[in-house]
Structures are given as structure tokens and as C-alpha cells.
Design a protein around this motif. Sequence first.
Motif, mmCIF file in Angstrom:
data_model
loop_
_atom_site.group_PDB
_atom_site.id
_atom_site.type_symbol
_atom_site.label_atom_id
_atom_site.label_comp_id
_atom_site.label_asym_id
_atom_site.label_seq_id
_atom_site.Cartn_x
_atom_site.Cartn_y
_atom_site.Cartn_z
ATOM 1 N N PRO A 1 0.708 -1.313 0.072
ATOM 2 C CA PRO A 1 0.001 0.039 0.164
ATOM 3 C C PRO A 1 0.890 1.182 0.147
ATOM 4 N N ARG A 2 0.287 2.206 -0.598
ATOM 5 C CA ARG A 2 0.761 3.589 -0.447
ATOM 6 C C ARG A 2 1.372 4.394 0.806
ATOM 7 N N ILE A 3 2.501 4.459 1.350
ATOM 8 C CA ILE A 3 2.848 5.071 2.478
ATOM 9 C C ILE A 3 3.438 6.366 2.761
ATOM 10 N N VAL A 4 2.700 7.119 3.687
ATOM 11 C CA VAL A 4 3.592 8.166 4.179
ATOM 12 C C VAL A 4 4.472 7.879 5.392
ATOM 13 N N ASP A 5 5.870 8.063 5.329
ATOM 14 C CA ASP A 5 6.660 8.008 6.441
ATOM 15 C C ASP A 5 6.691 9.387 7.120
ATOM 16 N N ALA A 6 6.009 9.289 8.316
ATOM 17 C CA ALA A 6 5.345 10.613 9.103
ATOM 18 C C ALA A 6 6.767 10.876 10.130
ATOM 19 N N HIS A 7 7.851 10.234 10.102
ATOM 20 C CA HIS A 7 8.946 10.542 11.118
ATOM 21 C C HIS A 7 10.257 9.894 10.687
ATOM 22 N N HIS A 8 11.253 10.761 10.018
ATOM 23 C CA HIS A 8 12.643 10.354 10.072
ATOM 24 C C HIS A 8 13.644 11.400 9.863
ATOM 25 N N HIS A 9 14.716 11.168 10.145
ATOM 26 C CA HIS A 9 16.067 12.137 10.252
ATOM 27 C C HIS A 9 16.887 12.256 8.937
ATOM 28 N N VAL A 10 17.547 12.976 9.053
ATOM 29 C CA VAL A 10 18.792 12.880 8.147
ATOM 30 C C VAL A 10 19.917 13.710 8.979
ATOM 31 N N TRP A 11 21.268 13.712 8.653
ATOM 32 C CA TRP A 11 22.263 14.298 9.360
ATOM 33 C C TRP A 11 23.602 14.119 8.377
ATOM 34 N N ASP A 12 24.475 15.127 8.725
ATOM 35 C CA ASP A 12 25.831 15.223 8.003
ATOM 36 C C ASP A 12 26.515 15.756 9.060
ATOM 37 N N LEU A 13 27.514 14.824 9.527
ATOM 38 C CA LEU A 13 28.377 14.967 10.698
ATOM 39 C C LEU A 13 29.503 16.149 10.565
ATOM 40 N N ALA A 14 29.731 16.380 9.193
ATOM 41 C CA ALA A 14 30.614 17.215 8.760
ATOM 42 C C ALA A 14 29.987 18.906 8.828
ATOM 43 N N GLU A 15 28.820 18.570 8.798
ATOM 44 C CA GLU A 15 28.097 20.024 8.883
ATOM 45 C C GLU A 15 27.671 20.222 10.220
ATOM 46 N N ARG A 16 27.515 19.239 11.141
ATOM 47 C CA ARG A 16 26.982 19.416 12.522
ATOM 48 C C ARG A 16 26.972 18.199 13.254
ATOM 49 N N ASP A 17 27.824 18.108 14.456
ATOM 50 C CA ASP A 17 27.695 16.859 15.322
ATOM 51 C C ASP A 17 26.420 16.603 15.865
ATOM 52 N N GLN A 18 26.116 15.404 15.932
ATOM 53 C CA GLN A 18 25.053 15.060 16.827
ATOM 54 C C GLN A 18 25.384 14.544 17.942
ATOM 55 N N ASP A 19 25.305 15.692 19.032
ATOM 56 C CA ASP A 19 25.926 15.315 20.393
ATOM 57 C C ASP A 19 25.232 14.283 21.136
ATOM 58 N N TRP A 20 23.999 13.672 20.902
ATOM 59 C CA TRP A 20 23.305 12.722 21.550
ATOM 60 C C TRP A 20 23.853 11.457 21.125
ATOM 61 N N ILE A 21 24.502 11.271 20.002
ATOM 62 C CA ILE A 21 24.925 9.826 19.667
ATOM 63 C C ILE A 21 26.326 9.708 20.242
ATOM 64 N N THR A 22 26.408 8.877 21.549
ATOM 65 C CA THR A 22 27.275 8.644 22.445
ATOM 66 C C THR A 22 27.089 7.125 23.046
ATOM 67 N N GLY A 23 28.365 6.566 23.125
ATOM 68 C CA GLY A 23 28.502 5.310 23.619
ATOM 69 C C GLY A 23 28.507 4.244 22.647
ATOM 70 N N GLU A 24 28.724 3.118 23.163
ATOM 71 C CA GLU A 24 28.801 1.808 22.343
ATOM 72 C C GLU A 24 27.564 1.536 21.367
#
Length: 285
Positions: free
Chosen positions: A5-28
Motif C-alpha cells: 500500500p501507499r505509505i507516508v513516512d511521518a517520522h525520519h531524520h537525516v544528518w551530516d556530521l561534517a555539517e554538524r555534530d549530533q551530540d546525542w550519539i554517544t556510547g557503544e
Amino acid sequence: MTGRPRIVDAHHHVWDLAERDQDWITGEELAPLRRDFTLSDLEPEARANSVCATVLVQTVTVPEETPEFLALAGSSDLVAGVVGWTDLTAPGISDTLAALRELPGGDRLVGLRHQVQGEPDPRWLLREDVLRGLAAVADAGLVYDLLVQPHQLPAAVRAAELLPGLTFVLDHAGKPPVATGELHPWADDVRALAALPNTACKLSGLVTEADPHNWTVKDLRPYAGTVLDAFGPGRLMFGSDWPVCRLAATYTEVVETALVLLDTLAEDERDAVLATTAQRVYGLR
């Protein structure tokens, strides 16, 4: 994909670490996310799963990210809406929202979000300056995404009561304790939120609230069933939470899991959760 069926994905992200750090991505545990994830990475997976439109959601609380996301959406035939960030407590929030609308891609701004889950005050949403900012969001005709932990749900309920003109969308079903199998008090608070007509919910993020390495559809059913029963198909919308979902499942696995969780619905009800609820709530074109 034929038959999907046709789907709308109502929640996703993108990021470029060279543009901006994602400081929440920590730990193993989160280490697999410490790389760039772009629309070019998402598009083939989305298209393969009959995703026709998406909502790109903020990741960090910096003002520069939202204009970048709007420009990205404006140049994309996949991203139909952006849930951005601006400081709700700033005195000039109304002017800021108006200025965002004038930027390239500004017509794709559909909502705002703040990482309330990280606020130490469980009643942060009820602060006077926050409520004033939320009222400005409503006046701008935008939606507010609720990113909260279960213990913050009572404040979310009260905020929605105080601002009946603002639509609140609960991200990730309120992050229920899937890994422990507990339902209450999360389920009671979710039902209290759903009792208010100006609320909706995302069927998203459940796989990463479960045991990311050993989850089953059976583990997710009580939580998916609770929000489906509480909000109904007309106020529930699918979201992949890509690329965070990759900690527990591929994009295709998340879509297929949602289809299984919705297997008792009539076709029009399933289509509401998969597409039309998001289109209506966010006003997607």
C-alpha cells in the motif's frame, strides 16, 4: 514494491556530521549511528517500500538546522513536510516562525519539536514561557510534536488541555517500556492524552524501545494495540524513525512490522495509519 500500500513516512531524520555534530550519539550502543545519513541513503529504501512522501524531523536544538531542512525539503520530491526546532521560550517566536516560512522550502514547515525527553523538569511543558511559545505555534497553524518519556506524559496531557487549538502529535507512542513488558502507567497516560481531540500519535520507534537484538512482533503488539485502540486509525500515523531504527531493524523490516501490527484493520483504516492521517494532520501536499 508490487502489492504494497501507499505509505507516508511521518517520522525520519537525516544528518551530516561534517555539517554538524549530533551530540546525542554517544556510547557503544549508538555507535552504528555515528556516520552520515542522507536523503540519498533513504530514498532507495523508501521507494522500494512504496513510500510516496515523508516528514523530516529535527534532531538537534540549534536554530540553523531548520532552515537547512526546509531547503532540503524544497529541493526534494520525497520530503513533503518538516518538523523543525526553534526556541519556544524566546519572546520573538512568532516573528521567527514567520521568517522561517519565507525561507527557501518554507512552505514545507508543518510543525515544531523540542527534546522534552531530555528536560529534567517533568513539568517543563507547563512552564509559562513554554505555554506562551506553544500558543504561538498554534497561531502559526503548525503542529507540535511531543518527544517525551512516559513520566512526562501527564504534563503533556495538561498542556493539550490548556491549548485546545494546537494539535499535539505524540512521537514514538510516548516511548513505552517495551523491553520490560510493562504497560502501566504508560497506557493509562496515553489513553488520557488520546481522550483529547487535539492529539494524534505516531506508530514509530517501538523496535528501539524493545530489546534491539531480540525483539519480536509479539513484544510490540500490546503497545501498538494500546495506541491504536486509544487514538483510532484516524489519529495514528506510521513513522520509520530512520535511521535510528537501524539499531534494531532495517527500513523494510520496520515497514513490514507495521503491516503485521495493522493486519486486523479494514483496508481504509490501514490506509489511514499508513498515509492519510499524516497527510491530514500535517497538511501535507
